[in-house]
Scaffold this active site. Structure first.
Site, PDB file in Angstrom:
ATOM      1  N   GLU A   1      -1.718  -4.783   3.667  1.00  0.00           N
ATOM      2  CA  GLU A   1      -1.535  -5.989   4.476  1.00  0.00           C
ATOM      3  C   GLU A   1      -0.893  -5.754   5.836  1.00  0.00           C
ATOM      4  O   GLU A   1      -1.226  -6.436   6.816  1.00  0.00           O
ATOM      5  CB  GLU A   1      -0.720  -7.026   3.684  1.00  0.00           C
ATOM      6  CG  GLU A   1      -1.473  -7.704   2.556  1.00  0.00           C
ATOM      7  CD  GLU A   1      -1.580  -6.870   1.295  1.00  0.00           C
ATOM      8  OE1 GLU A   1      -2.216  -7.316   0.332  1.00  0.00           O
ATOM      9  OE2 GLU A   1      -1.022  -5.749   1.259  1.00  0.00           O
TER      10      GLU A   1
ATOM     11  N   ASP B   1       1.521  -9.466  -0.581  1.00  0.00           N
ATOM     12  CA  ASP B   1       1.842 -10.647  -1.391  1.00  0.00           C
ATOM     13  C   ASP B   1       1.256 -10.479  -2.792  1.00  0.00           C
ATOM     14  O   ASP B   1       1.316  -9.395  -3.342  1.00  0.00           O
ATOM     15  CB  ASP B   1       1.358 -11.916  -0.686  1.00  0.00           C
ATOM     16  CG  ASP B   1      -0.161 -11.976  -0.534  1.00  0.00           C
ATOM     17  OD1 ASP B   1      -0.809 -10.906  -0.508  1.00  0.00           O
ATOM     18  OD2 ASP B   1      -0.707 -13.087  -0.431  1.00  0.00           O
TER      19      ASP B   1
ATOM     20  N   GLY C   1      -8.454 -10.756  -0.745  1.00  0.00           N
ATOM     21  CA  GLY C   1      -8.820 -12.160  -0.673  1.00  0.00           C
ATOM     22  C   GLY C   1      -9.740 -12.414   0.511  1.00  0.00           C
ATOM     23  O   GLY C   1     -10.025 -11.526   1.313  1.00  0.00           O
TER      24      GLY C   1
END
Length: 351
Positions: free
Chosen positions: A139, A147, A68
């Site tokens: 992450e 996530d 993202g």
């Protein structure tokens, strides 16, 4: 903006809808406008009888999607606006929608598939990679936790392979991705164009899902190196079965078998380079996620998100690795010994 400059390209050919992530210079990192566009288009095609299947793919040679828009999340927190919450809520809603999509959805992946990219593809009915694919949930390296449904799909991989991936943040290659069950077929990148031709010529009068699977199987290769997971799985299953990170570390440090000793030492170094808080909360999240529904996993991840920018290590991780690029994050707390069970449990209170 011209049609070819749009962040997501749309096309329908021979009753197949194509969605192409089109930010190759940014490794196709997903933004909030892209999330919204993808969700709307998938909903439109779900109700369109002239579209029998969907292909999700990406422009460029380096990445399907490397995650993202992390910098946007960082800036949103500094600015005190709600953009990061909108992004998480809508990204997770899109990912959950893909898991339940009414028509065959083929994710066609080349290059890096990381973080948010994994969220887009793990719910797809057919996950196709190339020999160039590298998959992972990295992450913890930026002081965050896996996530986008990672709390659901990682702990469901066999032999604690997903626990290992989530806690270390390590990427896996094509052979390991197939071995772990993160992908269904490997089609050589040089045959992607042939796949397109076959889809353009396909008669869709037969059941679509079976037709697609047969087509992919005919193009797939099994000429891959041996999966490292095949030999490492017994050690991973043993060491990553423990309930907390100190116990995992102790187990790795005590590895004496010659075939696993170097791997265990390297794994210890990786874990020790990550945010102590992030790896600790990640392990607890994955252990809980194993028993939760997909919807409850997304709810748990959102619950953690709403605390993490103030109480977790993501702001420091992004600062050190993406903003200032000094690669010297000052984790809080700096050591694993200072991460108490109470601190970990506090993040999950009220779920």
């Amino acid at each position: 903006m011209s049609a070819t400059e749009a962040p997501v390209l749309v096309e329908v050919r021979n009753r197949v809808g194509y969605l192409t992530l089109n930010r190759p210079a940014s490794l196709n990192a997903v933004t909030l406008p892209m999330v919204r566009f993808l969700h709307r288009q998938l909903q439109d095609w779900a109700d369109d009888r002239d579209v029998v299947a969907v292909v999700l793919r990406a422009a460029g040679e380096k990445a399907f999607c490397a995650g993202g828009d992390i910098r946007m999340l960082y800036d949103s927190h500094l600015n005190g606006d709600s953009l990061r919450w909108d992004f998480f809520e809508e990204e997770y809603a899109l990912d959950q929608y893909i898991h339940a999509y009414a028509k065959p959805l083929l994710a066609l992946m080349n290059g890096y598939v990381l973080g948010g990219g994994m969220g887009l593809v793990q719910g797809a009915s057919l996950r196709v990679i190339s020999e160039r694919t590298r998959m992972g949930m990295p992450e913890v390296g930026i002081g965050y936790f896996p996530d986008v449904g990672g709390s659901y799909f990682l702990p469901r991989l066999p032999q604690n392979l997903g626990i290992y991936m989530g806690v270390t943040g390590n990427h896996v290659d094509t052979a390991d991705a197939l071995h772990a069950g993160l992908a269904d077929h490997c089609v050589p990148h040089e045959r992607f164009a042939e796949l397109q031709q076959r889809l353009d010529q396909q008669d869709w009068s037969a059941p679509t899902a079976e037709t697609l699977d047969t087509l992919l199987a005919s193009l797939a290769t099994d000429e891959l190196p041996a999966a490292s997971f095949a030999s490492l799985a017994p050690a991973i299953e043993q060491h990553f079965a423990y309930e907390d990170i100190p116990a995992i570390r102790e187990s790795l440090a005590g590895e004496t078998r010659p075939e696993y000793r170097d791997w265990a030492a390297d794994t210890l170094k990786v874990i020790d380079s990550r945010s102590p808080l992030a790896v600790s909360v990640t392990l607890e999240m994955l252990r809980r996620g194993r028993e939760l529904s997909l919807a409850d996993c997304f709810r748990m991840e959102l619950h953690l998100d709403r605390q993490w920018f103030d109480q977790g290590d993501i702001m420091e991780g992004v600062r050190a690795l993406i903003v200032d690029k000094d690669k010297n994050p000052r984790w809080n707390p700096p050591t694993l010994a200072e991460v108490t069970p109470q601190r970990i449990a506090g993040f999950f209170a009220g779920i």
